[in-house]
Motif scaffolding. Sequence first.
Motif, PDB file in Angstrom:
ATOM      1  N   LYS A 434       0.687  -1.305   0.101  1.00  9.40           N
ATOM      2  CA  LYS A 434       0.172  -0.260   0.111  1.00  9.40           C
ATOM      3  C   LYS A 434       0.838   1.175  -0.145  1.00  9.40           C
ATOM      4  CE  LYS A 434      -3.690   0.212   2.586  1.00  9.40           C
ATOM      5  NZ  LYS A 434      -4.811   0.074   1.458  1.00  9.40           N
ATOM      6  N   ASP A 463       2.297  -1.673   4.528  1.00 11.33           N
ATOM      7  CA  ASP A 463       1.901  -0.343   4.549  1.00 11.33           C
ATOM      8  C   ASP A 463       3.212   0.555   4.593  1.00 11.33           C
ATOM      9  OD1 ASP A 463       0.178   1.872   4.046  1.00 11.33           O
ATOM     10  OD2 ASP A 463      -0.964   1.432   6.123  1.00 11.33           O
ATOM     11  N   GLU A 513      -0.985  -1.037  -4.549  1.00  8.15           N
ATOM     12  CA  GLU A 513      -2.323  -0.133  -4.802  1.00  8.15           C
ATOM     13  C   GLU A 513      -1.865   1.031  -4.089  1.00  8.15           C
ATOM     14  OE1 GLU A 513      -5.268   0.851  -3.165  1.00  8.15           O
ATOM     15  OE2 GLU A 513      -4.473   0.290  -0.967  1.00  8.15           O
ATOM     16  N   GLY A 514      -2.630   2.200  -4.505  1.00  4.46           N
ATOM     17  CA  GLY A 514      -2.554   3.541  -4.047  1.00  4.46           C
ATOM     18  C   GLY A 514      -3.527   4.261  -4.645  1.00  4.46           C
TER      19      GLY A 514
END
Length: 654
Positions: A434, A463, A513-514
């Motif tokens: 992330k 993350d 993903e972002g």
Amino acid sequence: MDFQKISADKCNEQFIPLSADLAVGVRPTFKEVYLVNEEWILWLEQRPDEGGRTTALIRPWGRRELKGQELTLSPIDIRSRLHGYGGGALSFFVRNNDELILAWVNDKDGCLWTQSWSGLDQSGEKKKWLDSDGVKFRLTNKDDFFLGGGIIDIEKKLWIGILEDKSRDYLVSFSLESINQNPNFIYQAKDFIGYLALSPCSKYLTWIEWSNPFMPWDCSELKLAKINNFFQLTDVKSIAGNDKGGSNSISVFHPIWLQSGELVVAEDSSGWWNLMVTNRYQLESRSIEWERLWPIEAETAMPQWVLGMSSHAPLTNSILSIFCRSGIWKIGICYLNGKISELDQPFDDISYISAFNTRAVAIASSSVKECGLLEIDLNKNCFQHSSALNGFIAESEISVGETMWFRGSEGQSTHAWYYEPKQVVHSPPPLLVKTHSGPTGMASRGLNLGIQYWTTRGWAVLDVNYGGSTGFGREYRDRLKNKWGISDVADCELAVKELITLGKVDPDNIAIEGGSAGGFTTLACLCFSDIFSVGACRYAVSDLIGLQKDTHRFEAGYLDYLIGSYSINLNEYHSRSPLNNVHKINCPVIFFQGLKDKVVPPIQTEKIAKALRKKKLEVSVCLYPEEGHGFRDAQVKREVLRLTEEFFNKTLKI
């Protein structure tokens, strides 16, 4: 799985993956919280099941069993569009210890409204609800400007706040007793204004001011002005921070006044946003001296993307402050003798703090508790916490983020949170990386059900607090200066390689993903690293040259910091744009885009998707006509999560 509350016992008997409905679709978001007269809690709640509508609620202190009384009923939607990201749409004042006066910006018409309620002085069991006077006033005419960041001067019966037009910000006022007014302009800024604070005697007004090409967390000033009886500002002067930029850049954040007349502000000339205080007797002098009583290697502020945030609040003889160290937020009492007393409490993601006498409230979460209202009794050193929805996932099924320090870009120590999967589906597991937005955001360890959605399905999650993230000091934040698309990409790649070396994840199944700036980092990772197998982007920046030309006023100069001056560094804008490096992307990508996005125009997504399709790559594009930059509607949020998982599983064949 149908929407239902799952008991802890049921979860323990049979493992049930968290559904998209429960992960992102039904929980309201707490936006701001205030302690009113020590006896009441007032807060804003954004409701995804009402299309993202934001409303104000209130309830008595300590009565978490009571449902909050909604003060601004539908269709009222409390939202400011100031600077594109808003915040600070609600202001309030208490008159005669009994009457609550609210003023808010209604997103339905962009106008300022007000209403009052009585009953704050109730006692005992009767203290449940306030009585409305039943009359809402629209204070302003509808016009082509944005309002927000206001405060109320009850003595002069005025709302004082910020007005943004197409070219600059102004300080304006409106009477609380007249309808359909035009603004009374009292100050014109060179560029931007934020975070007003009125002194207890209503003699002084302070605010934060900054100018393009700087962002407020890079370079900003604290302004001070006297207020005369006609509410005209005189003797306007800068008393902290600067507007020069360069190696001596200073940022200031969130000025507050103590009841004794001292002024407190967070400032980062030491490399950390720390609190400093000035003597009330110096406010009349030409040169004001500040005392940095509480020097710590921790942040007592955050980037000013929105208005209305608060990181410190006045107490009777001290200051209550939240501060971030190594990605974890704590609460401390800062005494005027220079001592700091840290509160013993279990929450490590804390925001929007407010205090009155011996009580305080904040929005808080921990690794195992969802975001909710935290009520603190400072005398008894005890607390209670209440979230909007409880019990949707058993604590035993929660994956807790593990601190991970690794050698990132240029060998620098870099931080991330690693989440182990909660059930073994594949060994080693697939990994989801992330990339937070901002890019000045920060990955925290507060319970994120969006992350638990993946860990309950056998995924590991990483993350990353790549260089440029907030919460680790200015030097860490400045790692991204002129290196956006380079340093952040290297950090994400090197973090993944560390996990692969440790045998924790499957090297052939790495997803990333972002959204927004995180979407840019996601695309840049797919361009400049071959370690990722699939990507998902929400309203992602793909064309830096297009962004430079099309972005809104607030971020018009931001790329000067992230990439370099456009006129001098045009080649960098071209070479780092994912749109110009599509030939280097060799994996499937799914895009999600709101058609009302004013920050990253939809044309960016259209162009890169078209270019990827020409390469015969698997590409999916999901468009949402009523969404802007950042999705608000529950159905959209659920769909994005479900479609992302389906796309990953299909393309990775897992």
